[in-house]
Design a protein around this motif. Sequence first.
Motif, short mmCIF file in Angstrom:
data_model
loop_
_atom_site.label_atom_id
_atom_site.label_comp_id
_atom_site.label_asym_id
_atom_site.label_seq_id
_atom_site.Cartn_x
_atom_site.Cartn_y
_atom_site.Cartn_z
N ALA A 100 58.12 30.97 49.13
CA ALA A 100 58.33 31.34 50.54
C ALA A 100 57.07 31.08 51.34
O ALA A 100 55.96 31.06 50.81
N GLY A 101 57.23 30.86 52.64
CA GLY A 101 56.09 30.70 53.52
C GLY A 101 55.34 32.01 53.69
O GLY A 101 55.89 33.09 53.47
N GLN A 102 54.07 31.91 54.05
CA GLN A 102 53.24 33.10 54.22
C GLN A 102 52.61 33.12 55.61
O GLN A 102 52.21 32.07 56.13
N SER A 103 52.52 34.30 56.18
CA SER A 103 51.81 34.49 57.43
C SER A 103 50.32 34.64 57.16
O SER A 103 49.90 34.98 56.05
N ASP A 104 49.51 34.38 58.18
CA ASP A 104 48.07 34.63 58.10
C ASP A 104 47.84 36.12 58.36
O ASP A 104 48.30 36.65 59.37
N ILE A 105 47.17 36.81 57.43
CA ILE A 105 46.92 38.25 57.58
C ILE A 105 45.42 38.50 57.45
O ILE A 105 44.81 38.12 56.45
N VAL A 106 44.84 39.12 58.46
CA VAL A 106 43.40 39.39 58.50
C VAL A 106 43.20 40.84 58.93
O VAL A 106 43.91 41.35 59.80
N ALA A 107 42.22 41.51 58.32
CA ALA A 107 41.89 42.89 58.70
C ALA A 107 40.46 42.93 59.22
O ALA A 107 39.58 42.24 58.71
N ILE A 108 40.23 43.76 60.23
CA ILE A 108 38.87 44.02 60.71
C ILE A 108 38.62 45.51 60.57
O ILE A 108 39.48 46.34 60.88
N GLY A 109 37.46 45.86 60.04
CA GLY A 109 37.19 47.25 59.70
C GLY A 109 37.83 47.59 58.37
O GLY A 109 37.83 46.77 57.44
N TYR A 110 38.39 48.77 58.26
CA TYR A 110 39.04 49.19 57.02
C TYR A 110 40.19 48.24 56.70
O TYR A 110 41.03 47.94 57.55
N ASP A 111 40.23 47.74 55.45
CA ASP A 111 41.21 46.73 55.07
C ASP A 111 42.36 47.28 54.24
O ASP A 111 43.15 46.52 53.67
N GLU A 211 48.62 40.25 61.75
CA GLU A 211 49.52 39.36 61.02
C GLU A 211 50.12 38.35 61.99
O GLU A 211 50.63 38.73 63.05
N SER A 212 50.03 37.08 61.62
CA SER A 212 50.53 36.04 62.52
C SER A 212 52.04 35.89 62.38
O SER A 212 52.63 36.25 61.36
N ALA A 213 52.65 35.33 63.40
CA ALA A 213 54.10 35.12 63.42
C ALA A 213 54.43 33.68 63.07
O ALA A 213 53.60 32.79 63.17
N TRP A 214 55.68 33.48 62.65
CA TRP A 214 56.25 32.13 62.56
C TRP A 214 57.04 31.91 63.84
O TRP A 214 57.91 32.71 64.18
N VAL A 215 56.75 30.84 64.54
CA VAL A 215 57.35 30.60 65.86
C VAL A 215 58.27 29.39 65.78
O VAL A 215 57.89 28.33 65.29
N ASP A 216 59.50 29.56 66.27
CA ASP A 216 60.47 28.46 66.27
C ASP A 216 59.96 27.30 67.10
O ASP A 216 59.41 27.49 68.19
N ARG A 217 60.16 26.11 66.59
CA ARG A 217 59.79 24.92 67.35
C ARG A 217 60.78 24.71 68.49
O ARG A 217 61.97 24.98 68.36
N THR A 218 60.27 24.19 69.58
CA THR A 218 61.12 23.83 70.71
C THR A 218 61.21 22.31 70.74
O THR A 218 60.25 21.62 71.10
N PRO A 255 33.28 44.54 59.59
CA PRO A 255 33.66 43.66 58.47
C PRO A 255 35.04 43.06 58.70
O PRO A 255 35.96 43.75 59.15
N VAL A 256 35.18 41.79 58.39
CA VAL A 256 36.46 41.08 58.51
C VAL A 256 36.89 40.64 57.12
O VAL A 256 36.11 40.04 56.38
N THR A 257 38.14 40.92 56.77
CA THR A 257 38.66 40.60 55.44
C THR A 257 39.94 39.77 55.56
O THR A 257 40.86 40.17 56.27
N SER A 258 39.96 38.63 54.90
CA SER A 258 41.19 37.83 54.85
C SER A 258 42.08 38.39 53.75
O SER A 258 41.71 38.43 52.58
N LEU A 259 43.26 38.86 54.13
CA LEU A 259 44.19 39.46 53.17
C LEU A 259 45.21 38.46 52.66
O LEU A 259 45.74 38.62 51.56
N GLN A 260 45.51 37.43 53.45
CA GLN A 260 46.50 36.42 53.03
C GLN A 260 46.37 35.20 53.91
O GLN A 260 46.27 35.32 55.13
N ASP A 261 46.34 34.02 53.30
CA ASP A 261 46.27 32.77 54.06
C ASP A 261 47.67 32.32 54.46
O ASP A 261 48.64 32.49 53.70
N ALA A 262 47.76 31.71 55.63
CA ALA A 262 49.04 31.15 56.06
C ALA A 262 49.39 29.95 55.18
O ALA A 262 48.51 29.19 54.76
N ALA A 263 50.65 29.79 54.86
CA ALA A 263 51.09 28.67 54.02
C ALA A 263 52.53 28.33 54.36
O ALA A 263 53.35 29.21 54.61
#
Length: 367
Positions: A100-111, A211-218, A255-263
């Motif tokens: 499945a596709g993944q959203s980009d998830i990033v935390a700032i401060g407490y992760d 958390e980033s969204a998946w946006v429908d193409r126009t 502090p900034v923590t990457s929790l999940q890369d978009a894919a």
Amino acid sequence: MVGLNQNFRKVFVTTNNTILASGSATSDLAVGQIGLFDCSTNLSLDATPTYTESKGFYIAQGTPDLSYMPKGAGIRNETDKSKCIMGKNLVGYWGKAAAAGQSDIVAIGYDGVDTDKTMSGKCDEIKHLYVKLTGKPIENLFPGGTIRHYEVQGACCDSCGDSCASITDSSWVDGFIAQIAADTFLGGIPITKFIKTTKLSSGSSYGIKFESAWVDRTTDACYFNIFPYNADPVYIQISEYNPDWHGSPCDNTYPVTSLQDAAYPFGDGQYIIRLEELAKMWDFRYYSEQLPERLAEGTVLNTDPTLTYDMWTLIFDTERWSELGWSEGLRDRYQVDVFMRAGQTGFQDRLNSYVATIPVPLPTVTV
């Protein structure tokens, strides 16, 4: 023996995970069913084929019986087959499971894990938050992406006493989340169409999860077949400072923590149906572009764009004589992709058994 002229990339797609039993002919294939056949006997391979038993094999897929169609319909009434794949000429074999596709998830401060990470500040201090958004949905609006700026000021020092005291409550996080929720651009497009924020807390540790969204193409009909997917992800970068800021590395930042890369997803039917369409077009398996004729003839595409598929790929060479004569031997390279639903075992087991016994064995595959 299969020796048809065909395109250099062949694509088979099926939702039928039952592999044809050994010793069967191609005429025994159900519509959509896949089998592996000996190039010499044209009978399906057994469950543990070897190079000693079969020097070459081909992949075939059952097709609907179109014998009732007039000869001028331009549609083949035959089993769909690959070229003969000689074991000694196999040069590549791999597979990959659907994902499945993944959203980009990033935390700032407490992760959500490390309580030593938090968002805090001193009284009267103004804290900044810069959120940079990129990706096709954003860059359609802002070439190169856009940077959104938010700021929150701590409580006044008169009420908190010591001007050096840190404010460790959730006021910083609450302030940033409220500003992001109200943020719009380009005449009222909400930023929350592209990102979602969630408050994270544990004891006196606070943070924000983006958390980033998946946006429908126009798109319109003229561009439909160009794109492999109907949606694109947004990518997020977060900092307490402007991305163009250059300062001391000793400055205290959140502090900034990457929790999940978009894919992008893998094995998505929206993408595979285009591969199948192109492969069958190159293979001269045309079908009418007129809707009434397609409804009468039936579709030649097996992919369900709403499903996901596992993939197996075979790369092999074929040998032929040069058209220019002089007994010059030439080699062409072909690729066969097979897409099946998750859960099958027979097809992969047969391929693994065979490639393990060829003159130059290839690594087996598990998807």
